[in-house]
Design an enzyme around this catalytic site. Structure first.
Site, PDB file in Angstrom:
ATOM      1  N   GLU A  93       0.862  -1.196  -0.174  1.00 11.35           N
ATOM      2  CA  GLU A  93      -0.165   0.007  -0.113  1.00 11.35           C
ATOM      3  C   GLU A  93       0.883   1.219  -0.017  1.00 11.35           C
ATOM      4  O   GLU A  93       2.175   1.316   0.637  1.00 11.35           O
ATOM      5  CB  GLU A  93      -0.889   0.082   1.268  1.00 11.35           C
ATOM      6  CG  GLU A  93      -2.058  -1.147   1.136  1.00 11.35           C
ATOM      7  CD  GLU A  93      -2.780  -1.325   2.477  1.00 11.35           C
ATOM      8  OE1 GLU A  93      -4.063  -1.725   2.300  1.00 11.35           O
ATOM      9  OE2 GLU A  93      -2.299  -1.162   3.597  1.00 11.35           O
ATOM     10  N   CYS A 106       3.091   8.559   0.874  1.00 10.79           N
ATOM     11  CA  CYS A 106       3.979   7.538   2.224  1.00 10.79           C
ATOM     12  C   CYS A 106       3.946   6.158   1.551  1.00 10.79           C
ATOM     13  O   CYS A 106       3.075   5.442   0.942  1.00 10.79           O
ATOM     14  CB  CYS A 106       2.947   7.382   3.364  1.00 10.79           C
ATOM     15  SG  CYS A 106       3.558   6.094   4.569  1.00 10.79           S
ATOM     16  N   CYS A 113       6.609  -6.618   7.994  1.00 10.76           N
ATOM     17  CA  CYS A 113       7.730  -6.593   8.642  1.00 10.76           C
ATOM     18  C   CYS A 113       8.126  -7.550   9.542  1.00 10.76           C
ATOM     19  O   CYS A 113       7.301  -7.884  10.517  1.00 10.76           O
ATOM     20  CB  CYS A 113       7.567  -4.941   9.343  1.00 10.76           C
ATOM     21  SG  CYS A 113       8.916  -4.275   9.961  1.00 10.76           S
ATOM     22  N   CYS A 117       6.949  -4.995  16.190  1.00  9.66           N
ATOM     23  CA  CYS A 117       6.630  -3.824  17.087  1.00  9.66           C
ATOM     24  C   CYS A 117       5.122  -3.997  17.684  1.00  9.66           C
ATOM     25  O   CYS A 117       4.175  -4.459  16.832  1.00  9.66           O
ATOM     26  CB  CYS A 117       6.729  -2.374  16.382  1.00  9.66           C
ATOM     27  SG  CYS A 117       8.482  -1.961  15.974  1.00  9.66           S
ATOM     28  N   CYS A 120       2.122  -2.104  15.790  1.00 14.85           N
ATOM     29  CA  CYS A 120       1.857  -1.859  14.426  1.00 14.85           C
ATOM     30  C   CYS A 120       1.031  -2.828  13.837  1.00 14.85           C
ATOM     31  O   CYS A 120       1.380  -4.209  13.977  1.00 14.85           O
ATOM     32  CB  CYS A 120       3.315  -1.602  14.007  1.00 14.85           C
ATOM     33  SG  CYS A 120       3.425  -1.330  12.167  1.00 14.85           S
ATOM     34  N   GLY A 164       7.114  -1.879   6.234  1.00 14.99           N
ATOM     35  CA  GLY A 164       8.316  -2.265   6.535  1.00 14.99           C
ATOM     36  C   GLY A 164       9.323  -1.402   6.900  1.00 14.99           C
ATOM     37  O   GLY A 164       9.109  -0.272   7.364  1.00 14.99           O
ATOM     38  N   GLU A 165      10.397  -1.884   7.225  1.00 16.56           N
ATOM     39  CA  GLU A 165      11.651  -1.217   7.738  1.00 16.56           C
ATOM     40  C   GLU A 165      12.595  -1.066   6.607  1.00 16.56           C
ATOM     41  O   GLU A 165      13.325  -1.814   6.139  1.00 16.56           O
ATOM     42  CB  GLU A 165      12.173  -2.192   8.943  1.00 16.56           C
ATOM     43  CG  GLU A 165      13.622  -1.466   9.354  1.00 16.56           C
ATOM     44  CD  GLU A 165      13.764  -0.026   9.861  1.00 16.56           C
ATOM     45  OE1 GLU A 165      12.690   0.355  10.258  1.00 16.56           O
ATOM     46  OE2 GLU A 165      14.460   0.743   9.575  1.00 16.56           O
ATOM     47  N   SER A 196      11.819   6.695   7.611  1.00 15.56           N
ATOM     48  CA  SER A 196      11.337   6.552   9.010  1.00 15.56           C
ATOM     49  C   SER A 196      12.090   5.355   9.428  1.00 15.56           C
ATOM     50  O   SER A 196      11.921   4.233   8.716  1.00 15.56           O
ATOM     51  CB  SER A 196      10.119   6.683   9.067  1.00 15.56           C
ATOM     52  OG  SER A 196       9.672   6.147  10.537  1.00 15.56           O
ATOM     53  N   SER A 219      12.002   6.290  14.902  1.00 16.25           N
ATOM     54  CA  SER A 219      10.724   5.887  15.843  1.00 16.25           C
ATOM     55  C   SER A 219      11.170   5.659  17.200  1.00 16.25           C
ATOM     56  O   SER A 219      11.579   4.606  17.639  1.00 16.25           O
ATOM     57  CB  SER A 219      10.071   4.689  15.127  1.00 16.25           C
ATOM     58  OG  SER A 219       9.554   4.937  13.993  1.00 16.25           O
ATOM     59  N   LEU A 220      11.494   6.565  17.938  1.00 12.05           N
ATOM     60  CA  LEU A 220      11.860   6.413  19.491  1.00 12.05           C
ATOM     61  C   LEU A 220      10.787   5.964  20.350  1.00 12.05           C
ATOM     62  O   LEU A 220      10.947   4.642  20.755  1.00 12.05           O
ATOM     63  CB  LEU A 220      12.230   7.874  19.879  1.00 12.05           C
ATOM     64  CG  LEU A 220      12.802   7.950  21.350  1.00 12.05           C
ATOM     65  CD1 LEU A 220      14.084   7.114  21.577  1.00 12.05           C
ATOM     66  CD2 LEU A 220      12.997   9.371  21.521  1.00 12.05           C
ATOM     67  N   HIS A 221       9.682   6.618  20.413  1.00 11.13           N
ATOM     68  CA  HIS A 221       8.606   5.811  21.114  1.00 11.13           C
ATOM     69  C   HIS A 221       8.693   5.710  22.740  1.00 11.13           C
ATOM     70  O   HIS A 221       7.705   5.266  23.304  1.00 11.13           O
ATOM     71  CB  HIS A 221       7.843   4.595  20.425  1.00 11.13           C
ATOM     72  CG  HIS A 221       7.517   4.949  18.936  1.00 11.13           C
ATOM     73  ND1 HIS A 221       7.215   6.325  18.313  1.00 11.13           N
ATOM     74  CD2 HIS A 221       7.362   4.023  17.927  1.00 11.13           C
ATOM     75  CE1 HIS A 221       6.994   6.173  17.083  1.00 11.13           C
ATOM     76  NE2 HIS A 221       7.058   4.813  16.878  1.00 11.13           N
ATOM     77  N   CYS A 338      -0.893   6.050  10.100  1.00 13.38           N
ATOM     78  CA  CYS A 338       0.516   5.451  10.301  1.00 13.38           C
ATOM     79  C   CYS A 338       0.089   4.246  11.222  1.00 13.38           C
ATOM     80  O   CYS A 338      -0.713   4.172  11.922  1.00 13.38           O
ATOM     81  CB  CYS A 338       1.108   6.433  11.274  1.00 13.38           C
ATOM     82  SG  CYS A 338       2.056   7.652  10.658  1.00 13.38           S
TER      83      CYS A 338
HETATM   84  N1  SAH Z   1       9.388   0.781   9.773  1.00 10.36           N
HETATM   85  C1  SAH Z   1       9.629   2.059  10.013  1.00 10.36           C
HETATM   86  C2  SAH Z   1       8.682   2.760   9.037  1.00 10.36           C
HETATM   87  C3  SAH Z   1       7.326   2.356   8.988  1.00 10.36           C
HETATM   88  S1  SAH Z   1       6.331   2.845  10.393  1.00 10.36           S
HETATM   89  C4  SAH Z   1       9.504   2.865  11.220  1.00 10.36           C
HETATM   90  O1  SAH Z   1       9.228   1.926  12.272  1.00 10.36           O
HETATM   91  O2  SAH Z   1      10.092   3.751  11.688  1.00 10.36           O
HETATM   92  C5  SAH Z   1       6.068   4.528  10.359  1.00 10.36           C
HETATM   93  C6  SAH Z   1       5.463   5.125  11.658  1.00 10.36           C
HETATM   94  O3  SAH Z   1       4.424   4.485  12.216  1.00 10.36           O
HETATM   95  C7  SAH Z   1       6.619   4.730  12.654  1.00 10.36           C
HETATM   96  O4  SAH Z   1       6.891   5.842  13.440  1.00 10.36           O
HETATM   97  C8  SAH Z   1       5.979   3.661  13.573  1.00 10.36           C
HETATM   98  O5  SAH Z   1       6.254   3.687  14.673  1.00 10.36           O
HETATM   99  C9  SAH Z   1       4.513   4.517  13.441  1.00 10.36           C
HETATM  100  N2  SAH Z   1       3.286   3.500  13.964  1.00 10.36           N
HETATM  101  C10 SAH Z   1       3.394   2.175  13.879  1.00 10.36           C
HETATM  102  N3  SAH Z   1       1.966   1.874  14.365  1.00 10.36           N
HETATM  103  C11 SAH Z   1       1.484   2.820  14.471  1.00 10.36           C
HETATM  104  C12 SAH Z   1       0.015   3.260  15.040  1.00 10.36           C
HETATM  105  N4  SAH Z   1      -1.000   2.130  15.285  1.00 10.36           N
HETATM  106  N5  SAH Z   1      -0.325   4.591  15.008  1.00 10.36           N
HETATM  107  C13 SAH Z   1       0.538   5.498  14.718  1.00 10.36           C
HETATM  108  N6  SAH Z   1       1.754   5.242  14.559  1.00 10.36           N
HETATM  109  C14 SAH Z   1       1.934   4.055  14.392  1.00 10.36           C
HETATM  110 FE1  SF4 Z   2       8.052  -2.534  11.229  1.00 10.32          FE
HETATM  111 FE2  SF4 Z   2       7.986  -0.056  11.428  1.00 10.32          FE
HETATM  112 FE3  SF4 Z   2       5.752  -1.645  11.957  1.00 10.32          FE
HETATM  113 FE4  SF4 Z   2       7.878  -1.781  13.477  1.00 10.32          FE
HETATM  114  S1  SF4 Z   2       6.547   0.124  13.318  1.00 10.32           S
HETATM  115  S2  SF4 Z   2       6.595  -3.559  13.109  1.00 10.32           S
HETATM  116  S3  SF4 Z   2       9.367  -1.373  12.441  1.00 10.32           S
HETATM  117  S4  SF4 Z   2       6.751  -1.137  10.189  1.00 10.32           S
END
Ligand code: SAH
Ligand code: SF4
Length: 349
Positions: A93, A106, A113, A117, A120, A164-165, A196, A219-221, A338
């Protein structure tokens, strides 16, 4: 699956050898590269300055493993979620997001992936394969056409924040980016491309040493390793400090912007102590902070922090002189926001 080779697998010297063996002039290679990368054409029959004979020769030996648009959903806020079928039937997508002064896409880099995480949707599909560089490129080619047809505007920004990453598919990512920003290619400004990452220090260092032309978002979080380990399993291997050191090096070497993304998860990472620690992670570092409201993923146990808490984080960071913005959620009514991309081909969860 198709038996022919995608012509985009051949490097220019291989193409030259093929054209020579086919009794065709060398300058045809430059024309072919222009068709493919500057015009974004992936069909020999549309290469109108080639003779029918040449087109037939090419078609007999090569093909294009295209991504095919299979679904388009339009959100109330005009965000477009496009689902594509790949040559092996995997679905990926891309999301096109118009706003007052720009059109951003995007894009995805893998079909799922493996990072897992816990918050996600993409991470739910661990059978991920890497997208080829032309599958990444084609998402941008589609978006440029769509931006012009639908919004009468040019595609201005690219965020690699879909499925994906990116740093787990580094070669294809960087090849695609050089075609998106180079010649032959779309010639888009690299300062408008943001990648990202979950944070893979050795790859960030490699990108820095190769003078990568893009901005980075991390993506610190979470503000401690203990907290981050719980939601981002790869943190057990790559600690926050190691990633931040790599990011500082990246910034120094490339001059690219660095952003921290911080997902606001109710009761998980939104306490006053988290805020204090987040502020100290930003010290001595030219970094912006994007605070991201959590988008619900059915089946996952998280909720977004309240608006009040998110606003409080923004205000507190700003008071310390740190540029902080709350990311607007776009397209959440069609699961295009996201973290909601799951390659379901447009079906709702
Ligand atoms: N793999 C990479 C890029 C794809 S994810 C990464 O992790 O950075 C893109 C962004 O969406 C990341 O910052 C991720 O942490 C965030 N994300 C994942 N799940 C989410 C959700 N349910 N709500 C909001 N942001 C989310
Ligand atoms: Fe993969 Fe990014 Fe989702 Fe983590 S947040 S599972 S690295 S796509």
């Amino acid at each position: 699956m198709n038996e022919k080779t995608d012509i985009r697998q051949l490097i220019p010297t291989e193409l030259e050898a093929w054209f020579e063996a086919a009794d065709e002039k060398k300058f045809r290679v430059r024309q072919l590269l222009e068709w493919m990368w500057t015009k974004g054409i992936n069909d020999f029959n549309l290469m109108t300055n080639f003779s029918v004979e040449l087109r037939n020769k090419l078609t007999a030996e090569f093909d294009f493993q295209r991504i095919t648009l299979i679904n388009q959903q339009i959100s109330a806020d005009k965000t477009v979620k496009a689902a594509f079928r790949c040559y092996d039937n995997q679905v990926i997508e891309a999301v096109l997001i118009p706003s007052d002064d720009r059109v951003t896409v995007c894009i995805s880099v893998q079909t799922g992936c493996k990072m897992g995480c816990t918050f996600c949707a993409t991470g739910l599909n661990k059978q991920a394969r890497d997208l080829t560089f032309w599958e990444i490129f084609e998402q941008v080619a589609y978006s440029r056409r769509e931006a012009s047809l639908r919004f009468g505007a040019e595609l201005s920004n690219i965020v690699v924040m879909g499925m994906g990453e990116p740093f787990m598919n580094y070669e294809n990512l960087t090849r695609a980016i050089s075609l998106i920003s180079g010649t032959p290619g779309f010639g888009m400004s690299p300062s408008r491309i943001t990648v990202s990452t979950v944070g893979i220090p050795d790859m960030i260092l490699r990108a820095a040493d190769e003078d990568a032309k893009f901005n980075l978002a991390f993506s610190l979080h979470a503000s401690t390793d203990a907290e981050r380990n719980k939601i981002i399993p790869i943190n057990k291997k790559h600690k926050i400090d190691d990633v931040i050191d790599a990011l500082k090096y990246f910034q120094q070497q490339t001059g690219g912007d660095v952003t921290f993304e911080y997902l606001m998860l109710n009761g998980v990472n939104d306490s006053p102590d988290d805020l204090k620690r987040l502020i100290s992670l930003c010290c001595n570092f030219r970094v912006k902070v994007n605070l991201i409201p959590y988008n619900i993923v059915p089946g996952l146990p998280y909720k977004s922090s309240s608006d009040e808490i998110i606003d409080y984080f923004v205000a507190s960071l700003s008071k310390k002189g740190i540029i902080a913005i709350r990311r607007k959620s776009r397209g959440s009514d069609i699961a295009a926001a996201c973290g909601q991309l799951a390659g379901t081909g447009g079906k709702s969860y």
